[in-house]
Design a protein around this motif. Structure first.
Motif, PDB file in Angstrom:
ATOM      1  N   HIS A  27       0.944  -1.238  -0.020  1.00 43.76           N
ATOM      2  CA  HIS A  27       0.020   0.054  -0.231  1.00 43.76           C
ATOM      3  C   HIS A  27       0.981   1.237   0.070  1.00 43.76           C
ATOM      4  O   HIS A  27       1.675   1.339   0.706  1.00 43.76           O
ATOM      5  CB  HIS A  27      -0.821  -0.024   1.195  1.00 43.76           C
ATOM      6  CG  HIS A  27      -1.658   1.140   1.593  1.00 43.76           C
ATOM      7  ND1 HIS A  27      -3.022   1.375   1.011  1.00 43.76           N
ATOM      8  CD2 HIS A  27      -1.414   2.189   2.245  1.00 43.76           C
ATOM      9  CE1 HIS A  27      -3.382   2.777   1.222  1.00 43.76           C
ATOM     10  NE2 HIS A  27      -2.319   3.384   2.045  1.00 43.76           N
ATOM     11  N   HIS A  85       1.859   5.448  -0.499  1.00 39.10           N
ATOM     12  CA  HIS A  85       1.894   6.724  -0.608  1.00 39.10           C
ATOM     13  C   HIS A  85       3.142   7.382  -1.187  1.00 39.10           C
ATOM     14  O   HIS A  85       4.123   6.533  -1.160  1.00 39.10           O
ATOM     15  CB  HIS A  85       1.526   7.645   0.546  1.00 39.10           C
ATOM     16  CG  HIS A  85       0.276   7.188   1.302  1.00 39.10           C
ATOM     17  ND1 HIS A  85      -0.829   8.078   1.685  1.00 39.10           N
ATOM     18  CD2 HIS A  85      -0.062   5.835   2.089  1.00 39.10           C
ATOM     19  CE1 HIS A  85      -1.542   7.455   2.309  1.00 39.10           C
ATOM     20  NE2 HIS A  85      -1.391   6.233   2.543  1.00 39.10           N
ATOM     21  N   GLU A 140       3.531   2.890   8.151  1.00 37.56           N
ATOM     22  CA  GLU A 140       2.382   3.684   7.908  1.00 37.56           C
ATOM     23  C   GLU A 140       1.641   3.664   9.262  1.00 37.56           C
ATOM     24  O   GLU A 140       1.250   4.792   9.642  1.00 37.56           O
ATOM     25  CB  GLU A 140       1.465   3.496   6.769  1.00 37.56           C
ATOM     26  CG  GLU A 140       0.345   4.488   6.767  1.00 37.56           C
ATOM     27  CD  GLU A 140      -0.299   4.199   5.518  1.00 37.56           C
ATOM     28  OE1 GLU A 140      -0.241   3.689   4.578  1.00 37.56           O
ATOM     29  OE2 GLU A 140      -1.675   5.098   5.596  1.00 37.56           O
TER      30      GLU A 140
HETATM   31 ZN    ZN Z   1      -2.539   4.647   3.641  1.00 40.31          ZN
END
Ligand code: ZN
Length: 281
Positions: A49, A51, A231
Protein backbone atom coordinates in the motif's frame (compact mmCIF):
# COMPACT_ATOMS: atom_id res chain seq x y z
CA UNK A 1 -10.08 -30.81 6.22
CA UNK A 2 -9.19 -28.22 3.56
CA UNK A 3 -6.20 -26.05 4.32
CA UNK A 4 -7.19 -22.64 5.79
CA UNK A 5 -6.91 -19.73 3.36
CA UNK A 6 -3.32 -18.48 3.15
CA UNK A 7 -2.88 -14.98 4.58
CA UNK A 8 -2.23 -12.04 2.30
CA UNK A 9 0.18 -9.76 4.14
CA UNK A 10 -0.18 -6.12 3.18
CA UNK A 11 2.71 -3.82 3.94
CA UNK A 12 1.83 -0.13 4.23
CA UNK A 13 5.33 1.22 3.80
CA UNK A 14 5.09 4.99 4.24
CA UNK A 15 1.77 6.71 4.92
CA UNK A 16 1.14 10.41 4.76
CA UNK A 17 2.12 11.61 8.24
CA UNK A 18 5.63 12.92 8.98
CA UNK A 19 6.97 9.82 10.72
CA UNK A 20 10.69 10.05 9.99
CA UNK A 21 11.15 11.87 13.29
CA UNK A 22 9.41 8.98 15.11
CA UNK A 23 11.36 6.33 13.26
CA UNK A 24 14.13 7.01 10.72
CA UNK A 25 13.34 3.68 9.02
CA UNK A 26 10.22 5.13 7.36
CA UNK A 27 11.05 5.26 3.63
CA UNK A 28 10.45 8.69 2.07
CA UNK A 29 12.14 8.94 -1.32
CA UNK A 30 11.02 6.69 -4.15
CA UNK A 31 14.30 4.77 -4.08
CA UNK A 32 14.01 4.22 -0.31
CA UNK A 33 10.43 3.05 -0.87
CA UNK A 34 11.43 0.55 -3.56
CA UNK A 35 14.19 -0.84 -1.36
CA UNK A 36 11.92 -1.10 1.67
CA UNK A 37 9.17 -2.77 -0.38
CA UNK A 38 11.64 -5.26 -1.81
CA UNK A 39 12.82 -6.22 1.69
CA UNK A 40 9.20 -6.59 2.84
CA UNK A 41 8.39 -8.69 -0.24
CA UNK A 42 11.31 -11.02 0.51
CA UNK A 43 10.02 -11.28 4.08
CA UNK A 44 6.57 -12.44 2.91
CA UNK A 45 4.43 -9.41 2.02
CA UNK A 46 2.43 -9.86 -1.19
CA UNK A 47 0.57 -6.52 -1.32
CA UNK A 48 2.07 -3.06 -0.92
CA UNK A 49 0.00 0.00 0.00
CA UNK A 50 1.69 3.17 -1.26
CA UNK A 51 1.72 6.90 -0.62
CA UNK A 52 4.38 9.18 -2.09
CA UNK A 53 6.14 12.13 -0.47
CA UNK A 54 8.06 15.23 -1.40
CA UNK A 55 11.68 15.50 -0.24
CA UNK A 56 10.51 17.56 2.77
CA UNK A 57 8.22 14.61 3.73
CA UNK A 58 4.99 16.41 2.87
CA UNK A 59 2.52 14.07 1.13
CA UNK A 60 1.85 14.54 -2.56
CA UNK A 61 -0.20 12.84 -5.24
CA UNK A 62 2.40 13.56 -7.94
CA UNK A 63 1.74 10.96 -10.67
CA UNK A 64 5.38 11.09 -11.75
CA UNK A 65 6.52 9.81 -8.33
CA UNK A 66 3.82 7.14 -8.33
CA UNK A 67 4.94 6.07 -11.81
CA UNK A 68 8.56 5.65 -10.71
CA UNK A 69 7.49 3.75 -7.60
CA UNK A 70 5.24 1.41 -9.60
CA UNK A 71 7.97 0.73 -12.13
CA UNK A 72 10.53 -0.03 -9.40
CA UNK A 73 8.22 -2.36 -7.51
CA UNK A 74 7.17 -4.21 -10.67
CA UNK A 75 10.83 -4.69 -11.55
CA UNK A 76 12.14 -5.78 -8.15
CA UNK A 77 9.08 -7.54 -6.67
CA UNK A 78 7.61 -9.63 -9.51
CA UNK A 79 3.88 -10.27 -9.07
CA UNK A 80 3.51 -8.19 -5.91
CA UNK A 81 0.10 -6.49 -5.78
CA UNK A 82 0.53 -2.73 -5.90
CA UNK A 83 -2.11 -0.59 -4.24
CA UNK A 84 -2.08 3.22 -4.41
CA UNK A 85 -3.66 5.27 -1.66
CA UNK A 86 -6.31 7.78 -2.64
CA UNK A 87 -6.33 8.99 0.98
CA UNK A 88 -7.01 12.55 1.93
CA UNK A 89 -3.69 14.14 2.84
CA UNK A 90 -2.06 13.85 -0.54
CA UNK A 91 -4.23 16.38 -2.35
CA UNK A 92 -7.60 18.04 -2.62
CA UNK A 93 -10.62 16.40 -4.26
CA UNK A 94 -9.87 14.79 -7.58
CA UNK A 95 -6.12 15.34 -7.22
CA UNK A 96 -6.28 12.28 -4.96
CA UNK A 97 -7.06 10.08 -7.98
CA UNK A 98 -4.76 11.80 -10.47
CA UNK A 99 -2.40 8.80 -10.59
CA UNK A 100 -5.08 6.17 -11.30
CA UNK A 101 -4.39 6.21 -15.09
CA UNK A 102 -1.10 4.46 -14.18
CA UNK A 103 -3.24 1.34 -13.58
CA UNK A 104 -1.92 -0.06 -10.31
CA UNK A 105 -3.52 -3.42 -9.41
CA UNK A 106 -5.54 -1.82 -6.61
CA UNK A 107 -6.34 1.51 -4.99
CA UNK A 108 -7.82 2.38 -1.63
CA UNK A 109 -11.36 3.80 -1.59
CA UNK A 110 -12.93 5.16 1.58
CA UNK A 111 -16.70 5.09 1.20
CA UNK A 112 -17.61 7.73 3.78
CA UNK A 113 -16.26 10.43 6.08
CA UNK A 114 -15.15 10.31 9.70
CA UNK A 115 -12.95 12.12 12.20
CA UNK A 116 -9.20 11.57 12.29
CA UNK A 117 -6.83 12.66 15.10
CA UNK A 118 -6.66 16.32 14.04
CA UNK A 119 -9.10 16.74 11.17
CA UNK A 120 -12.14 15.51 9.33
CA UNK A 121 -11.35 12.76 6.83
CA UNK A 122 -13.64 14.05 4.16
CA UNK A 123 -14.98 11.83 1.39
CA UNK A 124 -18.09 13.36 -0.09
CA UNK A 125 -20.47 11.17 -2.12
CA UNK A 126 -19.56 12.85 -5.41
CA UNK A 127 -15.82 12.26 -4.89
CA UNK A 128 -16.40 8.63 -3.85
CA UNK A 129 -18.40 8.03 -7.05
CA UNK A 130 -15.74 9.72 -9.17
CA UNK A 131 -12.86 7.72 -7.64
CA UNK A 132 -14.82 4.47 -8.08
CA UNK A 133 -15.58 5.35 -11.71
CA UNK A 134 -11.89 6.06 -12.41
CA UNK A 135 -10.91 2.74 -10.83
CA UNK A 136 -13.46 0.93 -12.94
CA UNK A 137 -12.29 2.73 -16.08
CA UNK A 138 -8.66 1.69 -15.53
CA UNK A 139 -9.38 -1.87 -14.36
CA UNK A 140 -8.23 -1.19 -10.78
CA UNK A 141 -9.69 -3.19 -7.91
CA UNK A 142 -10.71 -0.98 -5.00
CA UNK A 143 -9.89 -1.87 -1.42
CA UNK A 144 -12.77 -0.45 0.58
CA UNK A 145 -11.46 1.27 3.71
CA UNK A 146 -14.05 0.76 6.43
CA UNK A 147 -13.60 3.14 9.36
CA UNK A 148 -17.18 2.56 10.51
CA UNK A 149 -20.12 0.36 9.63
CA UNK A 150 -21.86 2.86 7.33
CA UNK A 151 -18.89 2.66 4.94
CA UNK A 152 -19.45 -1.07 4.54
CA UNK A 153 -23.12 -0.56 3.69
CA UNK A 154 -22.18 2.17 1.22
CA UNK A 155 -19.73 -0.14 -0.57
CA UNK A 156 -22.35 -2.91 -0.86
CA UNK A 157 -24.82 -0.37 -2.26
CA UNK A 158 -22.23 0.72 -4.83
CA UNK A 159 -21.83 -2.89 -5.98
CA UNK A 160 -25.61 -3.11 -6.44
CA UNK A 161 -25.55 0.12 -8.44
CA UNK A 162 -22.79 -1.23 -10.68
CA UNK A 163 -20.29 1.38 -9.50
CA UNK A 164 -17.92 -1.24 -8.06
CA UNK A 165 -17.33 -4.67 -9.57
CA UNK A 166 -17.73 -7.61 -7.16
CA UNK A 167 -16.26 -9.37 -5.28
CA UNK A 168 -15.57 -6.66 -2.71
CA UNK A 169 -12.32 -6.48 -0.83
CA UNK A 170 -12.71 -4.63 2.44
CA UNK A 171 -10.24 -3.43 5.03
CA UNK A 172 -11.50 -2.85 8.57
CA UNK A 173 -9.45 -0.12 10.23
CA UNK A 174 -9.45 0.19 14.01
CA UNK A 175 -7.54 2.38 16.42
CA UNK A 176 -7.43 5.70 14.55
CA UNK A 177 -7.95 8.35 17.24
CA UNK A 178 -11.48 9.84 17.04
CA UNK A 179 -12.65 7.08 14.64
CA UNK A 180 -13.53 3.45 15.57
CA UNK A 181 -11.44 2.13 18.47
CA UNK A 182 -10.07 -1.40 18.69
CA UNK A 183 -13.02 -3.47 19.89
CA UNK A 184 -13.34 -7.21 19.49
CA UNK A 185 -17.14 -7.40 19.49
CA UNK A 186 -17.45 -4.69 16.88
CA UNK A 187 -14.75 -6.38 14.81
CA UNK A 188 -16.65 -9.68 14.85
CA UNK A 189 -19.85 -7.84 13.99
CA UNK A 190 -18.13 -6.18 11.01
CA UNK A 191 -17.10 -9.59 9.69
CA UNK A 192 -20.52 -11.11 10.29
CA UNK A 193 -22.19 -8.19 8.53
CA UNK A 194 -19.78 -8.40 5.59
CA UNK A 195 -20.53 -12.13 5.20
CA UNK A 196 -24.26 -11.43 5.34
CA UNK A 197 -24.25 -8.56 2.82
CA UNK A 198 -21.49 -9.78 0.49
CA UNK A 199 -20.81 -13.52 0.92
CA UNK A 200 -18.11 -13.49 -1.77
CA UNK A 201 -16.12 -10.64 -0.18
CA UNK A 202 -12.61 -10.88 1.25
CA UNK A 203 -11.28 -8.80 4.14
CA UNK A 204 -8.19 -7.51 5.91
CA UNK A 205 -7.85 -6.13 9.44
CA UNK A 206 -5.67 -3.08 10.13
CA UNK A 207 -4.82 -1.81 13.62
CA UNK A 208 -3.05 1.44 14.36
CA UNK A 209 -0.11 1.93 16.74
CA UNK A 210 0.38 -0.69 19.44
CA UNK A 211 -2.80 -2.42 18.30
CA UNK A 212 -1.36 -3.31 14.92
CA UNK A 213 -0.45 -6.71 16.33
CA UNK A 214 -3.85 -7.08 18.02
CA UNK A 215 -5.60 -6.80 14.65
CA UNK A 216 -2.96 -9.07 13.06
CA UNK A 217 -3.84 -11.76 15.61
CA UNK A 218 -7.60 -11.31 15.33
CA UNK A 219 -7.45 -11.42 11.53
CA UNK A 220 -5.37 -14.60 11.50
CA UNK A 221 -7.75 -16.19 13.99
CA UNK A 222 -10.94 -15.23 12.15
CA UNK A 223 -9.77 -16.15 8.64
CA UNK A 224 -8.94 -12.72 7.26
CA UNK A 225 -5.83 -11.10 5.86
CA UNK A 226 -3.32 -8.87 7.67
CA UNK A 227 -1.96 -5.40 7.23
CA UNK A 228 1.25 -4.22 8.82
CA UNK A 229 3.94 -1.63 8.10
CA UNK A 230 5.41 1.65 9.26
CA UNK A 231 2.45 3.73 7.99
CA UNK A 232 0.33 2.43 10.86
CA UNK A 233 2.89 1.69 13.56
CA UNK A 234 6.60 2.40 13.99
CA UNK A 235 7.39 0.14 16.98
CA UNK A 236 7.94 -3.56 17.58
CA UNK A 237 7.03 -3.04 21.24
CA UNK A 238 6.96 -0.29 23.85
CA UNK A 239 10.75 -0.17 24.02
CA UNK A 240 11.83 -1.05 20.48
CA UNK A 241 11.50 0.87 17.22
CA UNK A 242 10.78 -1.35 14.21
CA UNK A 243 14.04 -1.40 12.23
CA UNK A 244 12.20 -1.77 8.90
CA UNK A 245 8.93 -2.59 7.21
CA UNK A 246 10.32 -6.10 6.70
CA UNK A 247 10.66 -6.55 10.47
CA UNK A 248 6.94 -5.84 10.88
CA UNK A 249 6.13 -8.27 8.04
CA UNK A 250 8.26 -10.95 9.74
CA UNK A 251 6.27 -10.42 12.93
CA UNK A 252 3.09 -11.43 11.06
CA UNK A 253 4.80 -14.33 9.26
CA UNK A 254 5.95 -15.63 12.65
CA UNK A 255 2.41 -15.40 14.07
CA UNK A 256 0.81 -17.38 11.23
CA UNK A 257 1.54 -20.92 12.52
CA UNK A 258 -0.05 -20.09 15.90
CA UNK A 259 -3.34 -19.81 14.01
CA UNK A 260 -2.76 -22.66 11.57
CA UNK A 261 -2.15 -20.17 8.76
CA UNK A 262 0.72 -19.41 6.39
CA UNK A 263 1.55 -16.38 4.24
CA UNK A 264 0.08 -16.45 0.72
CA UNK A 265 2.37 -16.54 -2.30
CA UNK A 266 1.85 -13.82 -4.93
CA UNK A 267 0.00 -16.31 -7.13
CA UNK A 268 -2.30 -17.24 -4.25
CA UNK A 269 -2.83 -13.63 -3.20
CA UNK A 270 -3.87 -12.74 -6.75
CA UNK A 271 -6.22 -15.71 -6.96
CA UNK A 272 -7.83 -14.87 -3.59
CA UNK A 273 -8.45 -11.26 -4.67
CA UNK A 274 -9.54 -12.29 -8.19
CA UNK A 275 -6.76 -10.24 -9.76
CA UNK A 276 -5.04 -11.20 -13.02
CA UNK A 277 -2.68 -14.15 -12.45
CA UNK A 278 1.07 -13.95 -12.04
CA UNK A 279 3.06 -14.72 -14.05
CA UNK A 280 0.76 -13.42 -16.79
CA UNK A 281 -0.61 -16.17 -19.04
ZN1 ZN B 1 -2.42 4.76 3.60
Amino acid sequence: MPEPTPCIITVAITGSLPRKKDNPAVPITVSEQIESTHEAFEAGATLVHCHVRNEDETPTSDPEKFARLLEGIRKHCPGMIVQFSTGGRSGKGRERGGMLPLRPDMASLTTGSCNFPNRVYENDPELIDWLAAEMKKYGIKPEIEVFDLSMLFKAVEMVKEGKIDPPLHVQFVMGVKNAMPVDREVFEFYIKTLHRLAPDATWTGAGIGKDQITLNRWSLELGGHCRTGLEDNVRLDKYTLAPSNAALVRRVVDLCPEYGRRPATVAEARAILKLPPWPPA
